[in-house]
Design a protein around this motif. Structure first.
Motif, PDB file in Angstrom:
ATOM      1  N   ALA A 151       0.850  -1.191   0.000  1.00  0.00           N
ATOM      2  CA  ALA A 151       0.000   0.000   0.000  1.00  0.00           C
ATOM      3  C   ALA A 151       0.880   1.233   0.000  1.00  0.00           C
ATOM      4  O   ALA A 151       1.976   1.236   0.577  1.00  0.00           O
ATOM      5  CB  ALA A 151      -0.924   0.004   1.218  1.00  0.00           C
ATOM      6  N   LEU A 152       0.391   2.297  -0.642  1.00  0.00           N
ATOM      7  CA  LEU A 152       1.086   3.576  -0.698  1.00  0.00           C
ATOM      8  C   LEU A 152       0.121   4.672  -0.262  1.00  0.00           C
ATOM      9  O   LEU A 152      -1.096   4.526  -0.400  1.00  0.00           O
ATOM     10  CB  LEU A 152       1.581   3.864  -2.115  1.00  0.00           C
ATOM     11  CG  LEU A 152       2.509   2.810  -2.731  1.00  0.00           C
ATOM     12  CD1 LEU A 152       2.607   3.017  -4.236  1.00  0.00           C
ATOM     13  CD2 LEU A 152       3.887   2.887  -2.091  1.00  0.00           C
ATOM     14  N   ALA A 153       0.666   5.758   0.246  1.00  0.00           N
ATOM     15  CA  ALA A 153      -0.165   6.889   0.656  1.00  0.00           C
ATOM     16  C   ALA A 153       0.551   8.188   0.331  1.00  0.00           C
ATOM     17  O   ALA A 153       1.786   8.243   0.254  1.00  0.00           O
ATOM     18  CB  ALA A 153      -0.487   6.817   2.149  1.00  0.00           C
ATOM     19  N   THR A 154      -0.235   9.253   0.154  1.00  0.00           N
ATOM     20  CA  THR A 154       0.276  10.611  -0.042  1.00  0.00           C
ATOM     21  C   THR A 154      -0.543  11.548   0.837  1.00  0.00           C
ATOM     22  O   THR A 154      -1.487  11.114   1.510  1.00  0.00           O
ATOM     23  CB  THR A 154       0.158  11.023  -1.522  1.00  0.00           C
ATOM     24  OG1 THR A 154      -1.185  10.792  -1.971  1.00  0.00           O
ATOM     25  CG2 THR A 154       1.121  10.220  -2.396  1.00  0.00           C
ATOM     26  N   HIS A 155      -0.190  12.844   0.813  1.00  0.00           N
ATOM     27  CA  HIS A 155      -0.909  13.809   1.654  1.00  0.00           C
ATOM     28  C   HIS A 155      -1.003  15.133   0.921  1.00  0.00           C
ATOM     29  O   HIS A 155       0.010  15.643   0.426  1.00  0.00           O
ATOM     30  CB  HIS A 155      -0.186  13.995   2.983  1.00  0.00           C
ATOM     31  CG  HIS A 155      -1.032  14.598   4.060  1.00  0.00           C
ATOM     32  ND1 HIS A 155      -1.410  15.928   4.063  1.00  0.00           N
ATOM     33  CD2 HIS A 155      -1.595  14.054   5.176  1.00  0.00           C
ATOM     34  CE1 HIS A 155      -2.150  16.179   5.123  1.00  0.00           C
ATOM     35  NE2 HIS A 155      -2.278  15.067   5.819  1.00  0.00           N
ATOM     36  N   PRO A 189       3.457  18.128  -0.426  1.00  0.00           N
ATOM     37  CA  PRO A 189       3.852  17.796  -1.798  1.00  0.00           C
ATOM     38  C   PRO A 189       5.157  16.999  -1.835  1.00  0.00           C
ATOM     39  O   PRO A 189       6.123  17.324  -1.140  1.00  0.00           O
ATOM     40  CB  PRO A 189       4.024  19.171  -2.447  1.00  0.00           C
ATOM     41  CG  PRO A 189       3.146  20.079  -1.657  1.00  0.00           C
ATOM     42  CD  PRO A 189       3.226  19.576  -0.249  1.00  0.00           C
ATOM     43  N   GLY A 190       5.161  15.934  -2.618  1.00  0.00           N
ATOM     44  CA  GLY A 190       6.344  15.098  -2.754  1.00  0.00           C
ATOM     45  C   GLY A 190       6.504  14.030  -1.701  1.00  0.00           C
ATOM     46  O   GLY A 190       7.390  13.182  -1.799  1.00  0.00           O
ATOM     47  N   ARG A 191       5.654  14.018  -0.689  1.00  0.00           N
ATOM     48  CA  ARG A 191       5.755  13.028   0.392  1.00  0.00           C
ATOM     49  C   ARG A 191       4.994  11.769  -0.021  1.00  0.00           C
ATOM     50  O   ARG A 191       3.830  11.836  -0.440  1.00  0.00           O
ATOM     51  CB  ARG A 191       5.158  13.606   1.670  1.00  0.00           C
ATOM     52  CG  ARG A 191       5.396  12.787   2.943  1.00  0.00           C
ATOM     53  CD  ARG A 191       6.670  13.190   3.633  1.00  0.00           C
ATOM     54  NE  ARG A 191       6.777  12.526   4.927  1.00  0.00           N
ATOM     55  CZ  ARG A 191       6.460  13.096   6.089  1.00  0.00           C
ATOM     56  NH1 ARG A 191       6.003  14.337   6.107  1.00  0.00           N
ATOM     57  NH2 ARG A 191       6.600  12.446   7.217  1.00  0.00           N
ATOM     58  N   VAL A 192       5.646  10.614   0.099  1.00  0.00           N
ATOM     59  CA  VAL A 192       5.041   9.332  -0.226  1.00  0.00           C
ATOM     60  C   VAL A 192       5.380   8.353   0.893  1.00  0.00           C
ATOM     61  O   VAL A 192       6.494   8.357   1.420  1.00  0.00           O
ATOM     62  CB  VAL A 192       5.556   8.766  -1.572  1.00  0.00           C
ATOM     63  CG1 VAL A 192       4.657   7.629  -2.038  1.00  0.00           C
ATOM     64  CG2 VAL A 192       5.644   9.846  -2.630  1.00  0.00           C
ATOM     65  N   TYR A 193       4.412   7.503   1.246  1.00  0.00           N
ATOM     66  CA  TYR A 193       4.561   6.555   2.337  1.00  0.00           C
ATOM     67  C   TYR A 193       4.301   5.159   1.767  1.00  0.00           C
ATOM     68  O   TYR A 193       3.342   4.948   1.033  1.00  0.00           O
ATOM     69  CB  TYR A 193       3.558   6.838   3.450  1.00  0.00           C
ATOM     70  CG  TYR A 193       3.440   8.293   3.855  1.00  0.00           C
ATOM     71  CD1 TYR A 193       3.988   8.756   5.048  1.00  0.00           C
ATOM     72  CD2 TYR A 193       2.733   9.203   3.053  1.00  0.00           C
ATOM     73  CE1 TYR A 193       3.849  10.090   5.428  1.00  0.00           C
ATOM     74  CE2 TYR A 193       2.600  10.538   3.423  1.00  0.00           C
ATOM     75  CZ  TYR A 193       3.159  10.976   4.619  1.00  0.00           C
ATOM     76  OH  TYR A 193       3.017  12.288   4.989  1.00  0.00           O
ATOM     77  N   SER A 194       5.136   4.185   2.142  1.00  0.00           N
ATOM     78  CA  SER A 194       4.997   2.831   1.611  1.00  0.00           C
ATOM     79  C   SER A 194       4.917   1.802   2.730  1.00  0.00           C
ATOM     80  O   SER A 194       5.771   1.769   3.627  1.00  0.00           O
ATOM     81  CB  SER A 194       6.193   2.486   0.709  1.00  0.00           C
ATOM     82  OG  SER A 194       6.167   1.115   0.356  1.00  0.00           O
ATOM     83  N   ALA A 195       3.892   0.951   2.660  1.00  0.00           N
ATOM     84  CA  ALA A 195       3.773  -0.222   3.525  1.00  0.00           C
ATOM     85  C   ALA A 195       4.132  -1.436   2.682  1.00  0.00           C
ATOM     86  O   ALA A 195       3.442  -1.744   1.704  1.00  0.00           O
ATOM     87  CB  ALA A 195       2.353  -0.351   4.062  1.00  0.00           C
TER      88      ALA A 195
END
Length: 344
Positions: free
Chosen positions: A184-188, A192-198
């Motif tokens: 799974a991936l997430a942004t906010h 801008p430019g921030r990405v989170y990965s599970a």
């Protein structure tokens, strides 16, 4: 008992392995409709106008009222739809990933589809494989950047993270530090430019649009990470669902939820939700399959779905409440497949 403003209508779509619950509330009472029973559910996403659900054996389905579902794209999409995303920029724009890994895009809510073929010709493609079925692989997640409509992130299970800066026409394959088994991936929108990965091989974050990645792991005792969600009011507050491995997450049922506050490599994770008694708190540990997490629409609001039920927190995980929806008994032994919270 938590209640929203009675004037506000909201719908929660909760997808389990063999059915989808569409739960509506506009007066403090929940009304639940069960759909897509006996289908093998893989993924789900929604906007206020509609919801889409991908199945493994009968393609993509759409609902506009939460009660009736119809198949869309039957002549254009493969039967195994493993990822779906509604664009945050235009709810008519829908993206779909499949098994084997292919990527499709619709500009008109599923009426017509176009394949983005560059995905299948990347250098790493020959190394992609899904361990239970090693002769194949699939798109597990599609994330659309909320601040840049041309930037797209795709997680292949298993083998690669892919980043496009031109709407899926070309890709950066396996950017520096990216995980290989992204679930799974997430942004906010405020970062801008921030990405989170599970990912199955651990958690990761990027601050440059997915081109380089860091791995804040301190305090994360379980590093098979399945789901990630970010506080609507704070891009530095992150929740993940994690287990010791795939067997614990999907088959045995022993999973946990962690929270991290603060950015950077030194931010520490803390396990939350371990106390559960008579409907209060969030059940974790033995008997709990991996949670699917979703951010809500207010600061501090998160939702969590597993075989133990549907839960909500309004304080970023300090306290949880089980949402009183109709819960089929067969879901007690099922895995969660998707969760979306929308409103008007």
């Amino acid at each position: 008992m938590w209640m929203r403003d009675e004037r506000e209508r909201m719908t929660v779509y909760a997808a389990m392995r063999d059915g989808v619950l569409a739960t509506e509330s506009d007066d403090g009472e929940w009304r639940t409709t069960e759909g897509l029973v006996e289908h093998r559910i893989e993924c789900l996403d929604a906007a206020a106008e509609h919801a889409f659900c991908g199945t493994f054996e009968s393609g993509l389905h759409r609902t506009i009222d939460g009660r009736s579902w119809e198949r869309v794209g039957a002549e254009s999409l493969p039967d195994a739809v493993t990822a779906v995303r509604v664009s945050p920029h235009d709810p008519r724009e829908v993206w779909v990933g499949t098994e084997p890994s292919r990527l499709f895009k619709s500009p008109d809510a599923g009426k017509t589809w176009r394949e983005l073929p560059a995905l299948t010709s990347l250098p790493s493609a020959d190394e992609w494989s899904f361990p239970p079925r090693p002769s194949t692989h699939h798109v597990r997640w599609i994330e659309l950047d909320p601040t840049d409509p041309e930037r797209v992130y795709v997680g292949i299970e298993a083998g690669a993270l892919l980043v496009s800066e031109d709407g899926g026409e070309t890709w950066t394959d396996r950017p520096e530090g990216s995980r290989r088994d992204n679930h799974a991936l997430a942004t906010h929108p405020d970062a801008p430019g921030r990405v989170y990965s599970a990912a199955g091989d651990g958690y990761a974050e990027s601050t440059d649009g997915g081109l380089a990645w860091e791995h804040p792991q301190e305090g994360l005792e379980h590093r098979y990470v399945w789901s990630v969600a970010v506080d609507p009011g704070d891009p530095d507050t992150v929740l993940v669902a994690a287990a010791s491995g795939a067997n614990s997450a999907h088959r045995v049922g022993e999973s946990y939820v962690y929270r991290k506050r603060g950015g950077g490599e030194d931010a520490a994770w803390r396990r939350i939700g371990d106390e559960y008694d008579s409907g209060a708190g969030l059940p974790t540990g033995q008997g709990t399959y991996r949670y699917v997490l979703s951010a809500g629409r207010e600061a501090g609001e998160f939702w969590a779905l597993s075989n133990t039920g549907l839960f909500r927190t309004a304080d970023a995980g300090d306290s949880w409440e089980r949402v009183g929806v109709a819960w089929p008994d067969r879901f007690d032994d099922a895995t969660a497949r998707g969760l979306a919270v929308v409103g008007e």
